[in-house]
Enzyme design. Structure first.
Site, PDB file in Angstrom:
ATOM      1  CG  PHE B 120      -2.357   0.101   0.931  1.00 26.42           C
ATOM      2  CD1 PHE B 120      -3.064  -0.999   0.508  1.00 26.42           C
ATOM      3  CD2 PHE B 120      -3.032   1.310   1.049  1.00 26.42           C
ATOM      4  CE1 PHE B 120      -4.412  -0.909   0.218  1.00 26.42           C
ATOM      5  CE2 PHE B 120      -4.377   1.407   0.768  1.00 26.42           C
ATOM      6  CZ  PHE B 120      -5.077   0.301   0.354  1.00 26.42           C
ATOM      7  CD  GLN B 240      -5.217  10.720   2.800  1.00 30.90           C
ATOM      8  OE1 GLN B 240      -5.981   9.799   3.048  1.00 30.90           O
ATOM      9  NE2 GLN B 240      -3.936  10.678   3.104  1.00 30.90           N
ATOM     10  CG  HIS B 242      -7.706   8.539  -2.037  1.00 28.51           C
ATOM     11  ND1 HIS B 242      -7.439   8.019  -3.278  1.00 28.51           N
ATOM     12  CD2 HIS B 242      -7.507   7.530  -1.154  1.00 28.51           C
ATOM     13  CE1 HIS B 242      -7.103   6.741  -3.139  1.00 28.51           C
ATOM     14  NE2 HIS B 242      -7.132   6.424  -1.867  1.00 28.51           N
ATOM     15  CG  LEU B 252     -11.365   5.931  -2.398  1.00 28.21           C
ATOM     16  CD1 LEU B 252     -10.703   7.283  -2.509  1.00 28.21           C
ATOM     17  CD2 LEU B 252     -11.159   5.357  -1.030  1.00 28.21           C
ATOM     18  CD  GLU B 255      -2.609   4.307  -1.014  1.00 28.02           C
ATOM     19  OE1 GLU B 255      -3.124   5.425  -0.874  1.00 28.02           O
ATOM     20  OE2 GLU B 255      -1.806   3.817  -0.220  1.00 28.02           O
ATOM     21  NE  ARG B 286      -4.617   6.839   0.568  1.00 21.97           N
ATOM     22  CZ  ARG B 286      -5.525   6.278   1.346  1.00 21.97           C
ATOM     23  NH1 ARG B 286      -6.177   7.017   2.238  1.00 21.97           N
ATOM     24  NH2 ARG B 286      -5.797   4.993   1.269  1.00 21.97           N
ATOM     25  CG  HIS B 353     -10.244   9.666   1.265  1.00 22.66           C
ATOM     26  ND1 HIS B 353     -11.375   8.915   1.042  1.00 22.66           N
ATOM     27  CD2 HIS B 353      -9.354   8.817   1.837  1.00 22.66           C
ATOM     28  CE1 HIS B 353     -11.163   7.674   1.461  1.00 22.66           C
ATOM     29  NE2 HIS B 353      -9.961   7.596   1.970  1.00 22.66           N
ATOM     30  NE  ARG B 398      -6.617   8.220   6.768  1.00 28.24           N
ATOM     31  CZ  ARG B 398      -6.868   7.314   5.812  1.00 28.24           C
ATOM     32  NH1 ARG B 398      -6.154   6.207   5.739  1.00 28.24           N
ATOM     33  NH2 ARG B 398      -7.821   7.517   4.929  1.00 28.24           N
TER      34      ARG B 398
END
Lengths: 236, 590
Positions: B120, B240, B242, B252, B255, B286, B353, B398
């Site tokens: 990730f 954030q 994304h 979304l 990821e 991100r 996000h 994050r």
């Protein structure tokens, strides 16, 4: 040139209405593939703020916006208006559940039935320090079961569920089966008597409405057959 | 509207039923009488939408350890995270995953039956050397499976649920929180929950942006309630964005797609992340990928008639792998983008996000003051966990999969601490005026008969936040945003709730949510204007560099005076971990 569709919605507000009635709205199709939830938001935000319905995730996983659209239960957020193939659309609340307001139904009984089948791992053997190992094959048995989003489209499409108020319904059976065949679970002795009740799996008449209605393409009828077989295997 | 208020008393009250709230509740219920109030049925909370995974250094497929995970978390946060909390998070991770597995979470498995793991963004081995398989997952429905499993566990533990209850006021008596006033959405009745300990797990607020990945309920209600009760909001300027929101919708695409081998392509067909993050490429964090995408589009390298987005390609891993590991993505791409991702790439652009900041807490999920010399001082009996809290493990950005981990680790900690507190302490008395503020706000909107309705005003707010306080931030735009937000706030005094029913009045709920979103937006915009640097998700055109000399510190916002003024102060970052050495700030190269 913009395109419009007519959406008729069954309205009911217990504060002022003696009985339910249909109200008609013209909704503009603003983009190819416009979703029914966008149509409902268009009505609510631009025409009639009093229209009430549930919605949250807007992408088909939270299960809030199950409703009956042109006679079929589906999720508004995952249904393209154009795919209905008509410019006259009728929306009603999910059938077989008490209507609270407009498209909002009382799901208390539905949730309670889900809880009745003990939808959690029951285990008497000691737990290891590490994870319980589960083979990919055993894990695969849970596919098609754990994806349920608790929208209620299945149970509210089931004639047995409409008729027998005590009937647990396809949703509860799907979840029961998800735990019964989980290699980590040891709760069959506690769960099966609940399912073997006269309001349990034997009340299913294999009408398949639940399979038709499920927006996640799951198969509660297959789960019911699995539970019946497990009950029979244990008896003989 | 009836003003009769029904009284309820509990040891522990949890506000919010997402992953953090449910884990807190199932733990607290094992010891004391616990209730959860939630705006939606618990299984409809936004954790349900989390897709890709939850990280833990189990090392099931290759060597890994918690210290590497901690390094990634600190570096990913652009060094704004509190390192004691980051150590706590990463050390606790493996046991939390095992606990989730034991209560039934249907993780994907390795051939030998262990929990499967995949790479990730921003997760690396040996302090940044190469991507590592650390994300445990349930296909691309990890949050869905987790939320339902935690709900089922809480049911088994006897947690009392009050679903479709909307919180109106957090009640405090001096330094103790003592209750929450709510309205039952189903019948309009008012309820006062009096409790020894209160856990806020109220989620995020990205609905303030026009393009976002969030559910309708993510309107920052908990933050606004905490602010109005005099509590702080830490790091409000850090959102954030994304990278892979579906173009034109914002929904979304996990990821995990890139974790499974997906790559980003610009209009020239170039894999442009090779230029921005040569080592880990499409698996960079991100904030870095979102910024790279915006740069590509601004440089004229976008895709489509307006050259305004890029493409996410995954078809090369094969249909079978996609349907096994990313089936939900296949469905979303089909419905929202009209694209079959087993054959074509998915059009994507950044989407709001997650809020990285929140109600400030220490690493034990205890809410702290946040300002002044004694900024780390704890409010007894008040806890916050999940997206609404800033412990802070996320700092300025994050890492993917750290939010689900945050929920369970700090949800559990909050549940344990709250139960212990409730056993050892008496309930605090309700003040004379308990609930008055909440009733006043409710009446103001329920009886409103002015000019502006929800739909147009909500659109005005989200467009403003998108264009003037979103990904692209400058002094000029944000100064305008701060001023225009005041204008929108004024319009709330000339508002109209058309629906006057007591039963499931969504028009009224949306008005109350809009009121909260305006408060939240004002605080976020002002904090963003004052932070004159670029760090993590806060990216300023006029101050493009990180400035550790002046801004290696948490922003702290409180409301003052009439509740319309915002006071911004700063608080040192807790750079000292619990047991290990500090990771000192370094340039962020991937």
């Amino acid at each position: 040139m913009s395109k419009f569709v007519t959406i008729e919605i069954l309205r009911y507000d217990p504060d002022k209405d003696k009985e339910a009635y249909y109200q008609s709205y013209k909704v503009e199709i603003r983009r190819p593939g416009m979703l029914m939830l966008a149509a409902l938001n268009q009505i609510k935000w631009e025409q009639d703020p009093t229209l009430s319905f549930r919605r949250s995730c807007r992408e088909g996983v939270c299960g809030s916006d199950g409703m009956n659209i042109n006679g079929v239960n589906m999720l508004a957020c995952m249904t393209k208006v154009e795919d209905l193939g008509t410019d006259h659309i009728v929306i009603q609340p999910l059938p077989g559940m008490p209507v609270m307001r407009d498209l909002v139904v009382d799901i208390t009984d539905f949730i309670n039935k889900f809880i009745t089948v003990k939808p959690y791992i029951i285990r008497h053997s000691p737990m290891p320090d590490k994870e319980l190992y589960q083979s990919p094959e055993d894990r695969k048995l849970l596919d098609g079961l754990y994806e349920c989003i608790l929208c209620g489209c299945c149970s509210s499409s089931c004639p047995s569920y409409w008729y027998d108020k005590e009937y647990l319904g396809p949703n509860a059976f799907l979840r029961a089966w998800r735990y019964l065949i989980d290699s980590r679970d040891e709760g069959a002795d506690e769960r099966l008597p609940i399912l073997n009740d006269k309001h349990g799996v034997w009340r299913c008449h294999t009408i398949y409405n639940c399979v038709e209605a499920c927006p996640k393409e799951l198969n509660p009828t297959k789960a019911i057959v699995g539970i019946r077989k497990m009950l029979m295997d244990r008896k003989f | 509207m009836s003003m009769k208020i029904e009284y309820h008393e509990y040891d522990v009250l949890v506000v919010g039923a997402g992953g953090a709230g449910l884990n807190a509740a199932q733990v607290a219920s094992q010891y004391v009488k616990t209730a959860v109030i939630s705006e939606v049925y618990p299984t409809r909370s936004h954790t349900i939408s989390a897709q890709g995974g939850i990280s833990a250094s189990l090392g099931n497929l290759e060597p890994d350890n918690w210290h590497w995970h901690m390094f990634d978390t600190v570096k990913g946060s652009d060094y704004l995270c509190d390192q004691d909390a980051a150590e706590f998070l990463c050390r606790k991770a493996p046991e939390m995953i095992i606990e989730l597995e034991h209560i039934g979470l249907p993780f994907n498995r390795t051939p030998e039956g262990k929990i499967a793991q995949r790479p990730f963004g921003g997760h690396t081995a040996e302090y940044g050397k190469r991507p590592v398989k650390r994300a445990c997952y349930v296909a691309d429905r990890t949050g869905h499976a987790m939320l339902q499993t935690l709900f089922e566990k809480a049911v088994a533990q006897g947690t009392q649920f009050y679903s479709e209850f909307y919180a109106l006021e957090l009640i405090r008596n001096d330094n103790r929180v003592c209750g929450v006033l709510c309205m039952n959405i189903q019948d309009g009745t008012l309820h006062l929950f009096h409790a020894k300990a209160i856990i806020f797990a109220t989620g995020g607020n990205c609905r303030i942006y026009e393009t976002n990945s969030n559910a309708h309920i993510n309107t920052g209600d908990g933050l606004a309630l905490a602010l109005r009760a005099g509590f702080s909001w830490a790091d409000p300027e850090f959102f954030q964005f994304h990278p892979t929101g579906i173009y034109g919708h914002g929904n979304l695409i996990t990821e995990g797609v890139r974790g499974e081998g997906g790559i980003l392509l610009n209009g020239k067909g170039e894999r442009f992340m090779e230029r921005y993050a040569p080592t880990i490429k499409d698996l960079a964090p991100r904030d870095i990928i979102s910024r790279a995408m915006v740069k590509e589009v601004l440089a004229g390298n976008g895709v489509g008639p307006d050259k305004d987005h890029v493409l996410l390609k995954i078809d090369h891993i094969g249909k079978e792998a996609i349907m096994e590991k990313l089936p939900g993505i296949h469905e979303l791409a089909l419905v929202f983008a009209g694209v079959d991702c087993t054959r074509e790439p998915i059009p994507v652009m950044p989407t709001a996000h997650y809020q990285n900041g929140g109600i400030p807490t220490n690493y034990l999920a205890e809410v702290i003051k946040g300002y002044g010399e004694d900024g780390e001082e704890v409010y007894p009996g008040f806890y916050a966990a999940g997206e609404c809290a800033a412990n802070s493990v996320h700092g300025a950005n994050r890492l993917g999969t750290n939010s689900l981990l945050d929920l369970v680790v700090f949800g559990r900690t909050a549940g344990e601490r709250a139960a212990k507190f409730a056993k050892e302490n008496e309930i605090a008395d309700l003040p004379e005026n308990a609930g008055e503020k909440g009733v006043k706000i409710l009446e103001k909107f329920a009886n409103s008969n002015g000019k502006y309705t929800f739909g147009p005003l909500y659109k005005e707010l989200t467009t403003l936040m998108q264009n003037k306080a979103g990904v692209f931030r400058t002094e000029e735009l944000m100064t305008e945003a701060v001023k225009e937000l005041d204008d929108i706030e004024d319009k709330l005094s000339d508002f109209k709730v058309v629906d006057k029913s007591t039963v499931y009045n969504l028009d009224l709920i949306e008005a109350l949510e809009l009121n909260n979103m305006v408060t939240v937006s004002k605080v976020a915009a002002k904090a963003a204007l004052l932070r004159k640097e670029s760090r993590g998700g806060h990216s300023r055109e006029d101050y493009p560099e990180r400035d550790d000399v002046n801004y290696l510190k948490h922003t702290n916002a409180v409301l003052s005076g009439d509740g319309k003024s915002i006071e911004i102060t700063y608080r040192p970052v807790r750079l000292k971990p619990l047991t290990v050495e500090t990771f000192p700030p370094k340039p962020r190269v991937y």
